[in-house]
Enzyme design. Structure first.
Site, PDB file in Angstrom:
ATOM      1  N   ARG A  42       0.696  -1.220   0.051  1.00 39.23           N
ATOM      2  CA  ARG A  42       0.091   0.015  -0.014  1.00 39.23           C
ATOM      3  C   ARG A  42       0.762   1.178   0.063  1.00 39.23           C
ATOM      4  O   ARG A  42       0.365   2.301   0.143  1.00 39.23           O
ATOM      5  CB  ARG A  42      -1.041  -0.113   1.246  1.00 39.23           C
ATOM      6  CG  ARG A  42      -2.141  -0.936   1.204  1.00 39.23           C
ATOM      7  CD  ARG A  42      -3.350  -0.615   1.791  1.00 39.23           C
ATOM      8  NE  ARG A  42      -3.098  -0.094   3.164  1.00 39.23           N
ATOM      9  CZ  ARG A  42      -3.906   0.403   3.982  1.00 39.23           C
ATOM     10  NH1 ARG A  42      -5.180   1.067   3.256  1.00 39.23           N
ATOM     11  NH2 ARG A  42      -3.807   0.823   5.026  1.00 39.23           N
ATOM     12  N   ASP A  43       2.188   1.278  -0.177  1.00 32.69           N
ATOM     13  CA  ASP A  43       2.899   2.532  -0.079  1.00 32.69           C
ATOM     14  C   ASP A  43       4.175   2.129  -0.748  1.00 32.69           C
ATOM     15  O   ASP A  43       5.170   2.429  -0.349  1.00 32.69           O
ATOM     16  CB  ASP A  43       3.186   3.081   1.246  1.00 32.69           C
ATOM     17  CG  ASP A  43       3.746   4.409   1.372  1.00 32.69           C
ATOM     18  OD1 ASP A  43       3.277   5.226   0.242  1.00 32.69           O
ATOM     19  OD2 ASP A  43       4.252   4.956   2.220  1.00 32.69           O
ATOM     20  N   VAL A  44       4.146   1.615  -2.140  1.00 35.62           N
ATOM     21  CA  VAL A  44       5.141   1.309  -2.872  1.00 35.62           C
ATOM     22  C   VAL A  44       5.726   2.516  -3.645  1.00 35.62           C
ATOM     23  O   VAL A  44       5.020   3.345  -4.055  1.00 35.62           O
ATOM     24  CB  VAL A  44       5.040   0.347  -3.974  1.00 35.62           C
ATOM     25  CG1 VAL A  44       6.178   0.246  -4.880  1.00 35.62           C
ATOM     26  CG2 VAL A  44       4.537  -1.106  -3.507  1.00 35.62           C
ATOM     27  N   ASN A  48      10.825   4.087  -0.483  1.00 41.80           N
ATOM     28  CA  ASN A  48      10.676   3.069   0.584  1.00 41.80           C
ATOM     29  C   ASN A  48      11.240   1.622  -0.032  1.00 41.80           C
ATOM     30  O   ASN A  48      11.246   0.677   0.778  1.00 41.80           O
ATOM     31  CB  ASN A  48       9.155   2.591   0.691  1.00 41.80           C
ATOM     32  CG  ASN A  48       8.493   3.581   1.742  1.00 41.80           C
ATOM     33  OD1 ASN A  48       9.024   4.158   2.539  1.00 41.80           O
ATOM     34  ND2 ASN A  48       7.025   3.546   1.576  1.00 41.80           N
ATOM     35  N   THR A  82       0.997   7.798  -1.197  1.00 39.06           N
ATOM     36  CA  THR A  82       1.748   8.912  -1.146  1.00 39.06           C
ATOM     37  C   THR A  82       1.256   9.554  -2.584  1.00 39.06           C
ATOM     38  O   THR A  82       1.048   8.598  -3.527  1.00 39.06           O
ATOM     39  CB  THR A  82       3.344   8.718  -1.278  1.00 39.06           C
ATOM     40  OG1 THR A  82       3.851   8.234  -0.046  1.00 39.06           O
ATOM     41  CG2 THR A  82       4.129   9.880  -1.608  1.00 39.06           C
TER      42      THR A  82
END
Length: 208
Positions: A42-44, A48, A82
């Site tokens: 959910r935040d690739v 990160n 993001t």
């Protein structure tokens, strides 16, 4: 981590090897297809993906991650992710699925192909810029424009391979979730591109 992040390397086409690009796909393939239940990150995004002291890629920051059973999705009332990487349908359906990670990975692939950020504060995001360029080229209107555009970002060597990587990003960011490939298919595409240059040997261990 000692090696920084992929975000730090986006404009460094020497340090940003094919192995590092593909390792991100290997990690997501492991989360989606080899973990049971499936894990949706959910935040690739580039920041990160960190590098250790040996330069090995590590997908990190699982603060937004959710475990999702096969055929199910996670429902949340808070939009995670993001700007520039968040899948468009998430704000409408509130359902987090592996296809959302595919969209984010597609934007990341565009990042790593061009050195451009997903969103630089302008009105046009990276995906909106890339799709007409790639679709026009694929339809034969001006195929040569693709590597020329990439040459504008300093990619004199390997521009054709970068255009193929950009096309993978376009496929992953298809408007319809059903039209996006899964991570196994994406990994196969990337390995095929990398084999042209003979730069990558597939290691099954997930870089997490």
């Amino acid at each position: 981590m000692e090696g920084g992040s992929l975000e730090d390397l986006e404009s460094d086409q020497i340090m940003l090897t094919w192995g590092r690009r593909i390792d991100v796909a290997i990690a997501l393939m492991f989360l989606h297809h080899e973990c049971y239940p499936c894990i949706v990150h959910r935040d690739v995004k580039a920041s990160n993906v960190l590098l250790d002291k040996d330069g090995k890629v590590r997908v990190t920051d699982f603060g937004f991650a959710r475990v999702v059973d096969v055929g199910d999705s996670h429902v949340s009332r808070v939009v995670a992710g993001t700007i520039g990487y968040v899948v468009p349908e998430y704000g409408q359906t509130w359902h987090a699925t592996a296809k959302g990670d595919l969209y984010s990975f597609g934007v990341l692939a565009m990042d790593l192909a061009t050195g451009r950020r997903a969103s630089d504060g302008g009105e046009e995001c990276l995906g909106e810029w890339a799709k007409p360029v790639m679709v026009n080229g694929r339809q034969g209107l001006s195929r040569s424009v693709i590597p020329v555009v990439l040459l504008g970002f300093g990619l004199a060597e390997g521009a054709e391979e970068m255009s193929e990587l950009l096309w993978v990003g376009v496929k992953c960011t298809a408007e319809s979730p059903q039209a996006r490939p899964n991570m196994k298919e994406v990994l196969a595409m990337l390995i095929k591109i990398s084999c042209i240059r003979g730069e990558f040997n597939y290691d099954h261990s997930p870089p997490l």
